[in-house]
Design an enzyme around this catalytic site. Structure first.
Site, PDB file in Angstrom:
ATOM      1  N   LYS A  49      61.732  -4.752  31.124  1.00  0.00           N
ATOM      2  CA  LYS A  49      61.078  -3.510  31.951  1.00  0.00           C
ATOM      3  C   LYS A  49      61.721  -2.865  32.929  1.00  0.00           C
ATOM      4  CE  LYS A  49      57.633  -6.626  33.815  1.00  0.00           C
ATOM      5  NZ  LYS A  49      58.044  -6.893  34.845  1.00  0.00           N
TER       6      LYS A  49
ATOM      7  N   LYS B  36      70.048 -12.308  37.074  1.00  0.00           N
ATOM      8  CA  LYS B  36      69.748 -11.379  37.898  1.00  0.00           C
ATOM      9  C   LYS B  36      70.865 -11.390  39.161  1.00  0.00           C
ATOM     10  CE  LYS B  36      65.344 -10.453  36.523  1.00  0.00           C
ATOM     11  NZ  LYS B  36      64.130  -9.849  36.435  1.00  0.00           N
TER      12      LYS B  36
ATOM     13  N   LYS C  66      67.279  -8.784  25.461  1.00  0.00           N
ATOM     14  CA  LYS C  66      65.677  -8.767  25.405  1.00  0.00           C
ATOM     15  C   LYS C  66      65.369  -7.459  25.918  1.00  0.00           C
ATOM     16  CE  LYS C  66      63.463 -10.310  29.589  1.00  0.00           C
ATOM     17  NZ  LYS C  66      62.378 -11.047  30.093  1.00  0.00           N
TER      18      LYS C  66
HETATM   19  P1  ATP Z   1      62.108  -7.649  34.160  1.00  0.00           P
HETATM   20  O1  ATP Z   1      62.977  -7.044  33.448  1.00  0.00           O
HETATM   21  O2  ATP Z   1      61.576  -7.195  35.339  1.00  0.00           O
HETATM   22  O3  ATP Z   1      62.996  -8.945  34.456  1.00  0.00           O
HETATM   23  P2  ATP Z   1      60.528  -8.467  31.967  1.00  0.00           P
HETATM   24  O4  ATP Z   1      60.424  -7.393  31.142  1.00  0.00           O
HETATM   25  O5  ATP Z   1      61.519  -9.553  31.622  1.00  0.00           O
HETATM   26  O6  ATP Z   1      60.722  -7.905  33.465  1.00  0.00           O
HETATM   27  P3  ATP Z   1      58.467 -10.117  33.067  1.00  0.00           P
HETATM   28  O7  ATP Z   1      57.533  -9.740  34.166  1.00  0.00           O
HETATM   29  O8  ATP Z   1      59.697 -11.126  33.443  1.00  0.00           O
HETATM   30  O9  ATP Z   1      59.140  -8.972  32.240  1.00  0.00           O
HETATM   31  O10 ATP Z   1      57.538 -10.762  31.961  1.00  0.00           O
HETATM   32  C1  ATP Z   1      56.320 -10.654  31.742  1.00  0.00           C
HETATM   33  C2  ATP Z   1      55.860 -11.606  30.437  1.00  0.00           C
HETATM   34  O11 ATP Z   1      56.400 -10.686  29.314  1.00  0.00           O
HETATM   35  C3  ATP Z   1      56.454 -12.950  30.417  1.00  0.00           C
HETATM   36  O12 ATP Z   1      55.539 -13.631  29.822  1.00  0.00           O
HETATM   37  C4  ATP Z   1      57.711 -12.767  29.340  1.00  0.00           C
HETATM   38  O13 ATP Z   1      58.031 -13.755  28.832  1.00  0.00           O
HETATM   39  C5  ATP Z   1      57.330 -11.668  28.713  1.00  0.00           C
HETATM   40  N1  ATP Z   1      58.213 -10.706  28.036  1.00  0.00           N
HETATM   41  C6  ATP Z   1      58.981 -10.078  28.788  1.00  0.00           C
HETATM   42  N2  ATP Z   1      60.052  -9.460  27.994  1.00  0.00           N
HETATM   43  C7  ATP Z   1      59.712  -9.842  26.872  1.00  0.00           C
HETATM   44  C8  ATP Z   1      60.342  -9.501  25.595  1.00  0.00           C
HETATM   45  N3  ATP Z   1      61.353  -8.669  25.273  1.00  0.00           N
HETATM   46  N4  ATP Z   1      59.691 -10.121  24.300  1.00  0.00           N
HETATM   47  C9  ATP Z   1      58.664 -10.952  24.721  1.00  0.00           C
HETATM   48  N5  ATP Z   1      58.130 -11.214  25.662  1.00  0.00           N
HETATM   49  C10 ATP Z   1      58.591 -10.710  26.839  1.00  0.00           C
END
Ligand code: ATP
Ligand code: LTN
Length: 332
Positions: free
Chosen positions: A198, A112, A195
Site C-alpha cells: 500500500k 525498509k 508483493k
Molecule cells: P506497507 O506497504 O506500508 O508496508 P502493506 O501493504 O504491507 O504496507 P501492512 O500494514 O504491512 O500492509 O499489512 C496489513 C495486513 O495486510 C498484514 O496482515 C499483511 O500481512 C497483509 N498484507 C499486506 N500486503 C499483502 C499482500 N500483498 N497480500 C496479502 N496480504 C497482505
C-alpha cells in the site's frame, strides 16, 4: 470461552486488495466466532516520514474502510493504537529483553532500511517489538496476518519465552499466527515478483480499496502478464497470470482449477476484463459506504473513542501485572 484474535494494519498509503484478501477479509469472517480486536497501527506508521495532516486524515480513512469492508464495531473492538498508551508502555519493557542481533535479521527491517536510506531510525528497527506488545497486551490466542508478518510473530513468541525465563510463567499467553492459504500474498500488478504494497510509490502496482471502476479497469488492463498465452496457475513461470487467478478465485469463490477450465482457449485480455468486473462488483458498494462514513467525522471519532476505552480496559489488566512482575510501581 471464545478465543481472542488480534490484528492490525499500519496507517500508511492506501489500503489495497492485498490487505483486503490477506487480512481484512479474514477478519470479517472471524468476527462472529471469536473475541476480536482490530486496530489501526498509527504508531507503526511513524517509522517512516509522515505528513501530520495526511496521517490524521488517513486514520479516519482507514477506520472508515475497515467499517465499509464489513468490520462491525459492535462485534469487535476496533481502535487506534496511539489512543491506548499501554502499547508503548509494554513495548519499552519488551525492548529491554530483545537482543539487537535478532532485530537485525528481520526481513522487513532490511527491506525498509533499503527503501528509506535517509531515515533508518531506531523505530524502524524496534518496529517488531511494538508489534509484540500489541499482541501480548490483549492475551491474543491467534493473530491473522499475511505471510510477510510471520517472522515478526516468531519474535513475539520468542519474547514470551525470554520474559518467562527471566520473570516466570503466567503473564502472557503464547500467540499463534493464523495465515490463510489462498491469497496469503497478493503480488504487485506491474511486478508480480514483489508483493502488492500500500505504500508503493507506483499507484499502478496496486488496486486500492477506494479506487473507482475506471481506475480498476485501467490497472488490470495494464497488469503485467507473462510470455505465452495459456491461462494457467504456475507461480514460477507465470507469476502475473497466477496472481490474477488468485485474486479472481478469492473474490469469486471459484477454485483456481475451475477458473483454468473456464478460460481454456481464451486470452489474457479476457481474464483481465472479467476480473476487473468481479473486483468492481466487490469494491463498488464498499466505496459508496466509505464515502458516506467519511462525511461524518464526528461519528467516526466517537466510535474510535468507544473502541479505545474498551481496548484500554483490557490492556490495563495486562500492563498492571507486568509492572508488578518486573518491579515497577504502577501509579493507578
Ligand atoms: P506497507 O506497504 O506500508 O508496508 P502493506 O501493504 O504491507 O504496507 P501492512 O500494514 O504491512 O500492509 O499489512 C496489513 C495486513 O495486510 C498484514 O496482515 C499483511 O500481512 C497483509 N498484507 C499486506 N500486503 C499483502 C499482500 N500483498 N497480500 C496479502 N496480504 C497482505
Ligand atoms: N506489522 C503489521 C501491522 C501490525 C500488526 C500488529 C499485525 C502492527 N501490530 C499486531 C498483527 C498484530 C503489518 O501487517 N505490517
Amino acid at each position: 470461552m471464545k478465543k481472542t484474535i488480534l490484528s492490525g494494519s499500519t496507517v500508511t498509503g492506501d489500503l489495497t486488495l492485498g490487505n483486503y484478501i490477506g487480512a481484512i477479509n479474514t477478519w470479517t469472517q472471524l468476527q462472529d466466532e471469536y473475541d476480536c480486536l482490530y486496530f489501526l497501527a498509527d504508531l507503526h506508521a511513524l517509522t517512516v516520514h509522515q505528513d501530520p495532516e495526511v496521517l490524521r486524515k488517513r486514520t479516519h480513512s482507514f477506520f472508515a474502510q475497515y467499517l465499509a469492508l464489513g468490520l462491525d464495531p459492535k462485534k469487535n473492538i476496533i481502535f487506534a493504537q496511539s489512543q491506548v498508551p499501554q502499547h508503548t508502555e509494554l513495548s519499552w519493557i519488551l525492548t529491554c529483553l530483545t537482543p539487537m542481533g535478532y532485530l537485525n535479521r528481520m526481513t522487513q527491517f532490511k527491506e525498509k532500511a533499503e527503501k528509506h536510506v535517509k531515515n533508518i531510525n531506531a523505530g524502524l528497527f524496534t518496529y517488531p517489538v511494538l508489534m509484540a506488545a500489541d499482541i501480548l497486551l490483549y492475551q491474543a490466542d491467534l493473530v491473522p496476518v499475511g505471510e510477510d508478518q510471520k517472522q515478526h510473530l516468531e519474535l513475539c513468541r520468542d519474547l514470551v519465552g525470554y520474559f518467562e525465563n527471566r520473570y516466570g510463567k503466567g503473564i502472557f499467553k503464547m500467540p499463534e499466527p493464523m495465515i490463510g492459504k489462498t491469497g496469503a500474498r497478493i503480488m504487485s500488478l506491474q511486478d508480480p515478483t514483489k508483493k502488492m504494497s500500500k505504500s508503493d510509490e507506483n499507484d499502478k502496482n496496486r488496486i486500492s480499496i477506494i479506487d473507482d471502476a475506471k481506475a480498476i479497469e485501467k490497472k488490470f488492463k495494464s497488469a503485467a502478464t507473462d510470455s505465452g498465452s495459456e491461462i494457467k496457475y504456475d507461480v514460477e513461470n507465470k507469476a502475473g497470470v497466477s496472481n490474477l487467478l488468485t485474486i479472481y478465485s478469492v473474490l469469486s469463490g471459484k477454485t483456481i482449477e475451475q477458473l483454468e477450465n473456464e478460460y481454456v482457449g481464451k486470452m489474457y485480455g479476457h481474464l483481465k476484463v472479467d476480473l476487473a468486473q468481479v473486483v468492481i462488483q466487490k469494491l463498488g458498494p464498499v466505496k459508496d459506504k466509505y464515502d458516506d462514513l467519511m462525511k461524518n467525522r464526528d461519528y467516526l471519532d466517537q466510535l474510535l473513542v468507544e473502541g479505545a476505552e474498551r481496548a484500554e480496559a483490557r490492556a490495563e489488566a495486562t500492563i498492571k501485572k507486568v509492572y508488578d512482575t518486573v518491579g515497577l510501581v504502577r501509579r493507578r
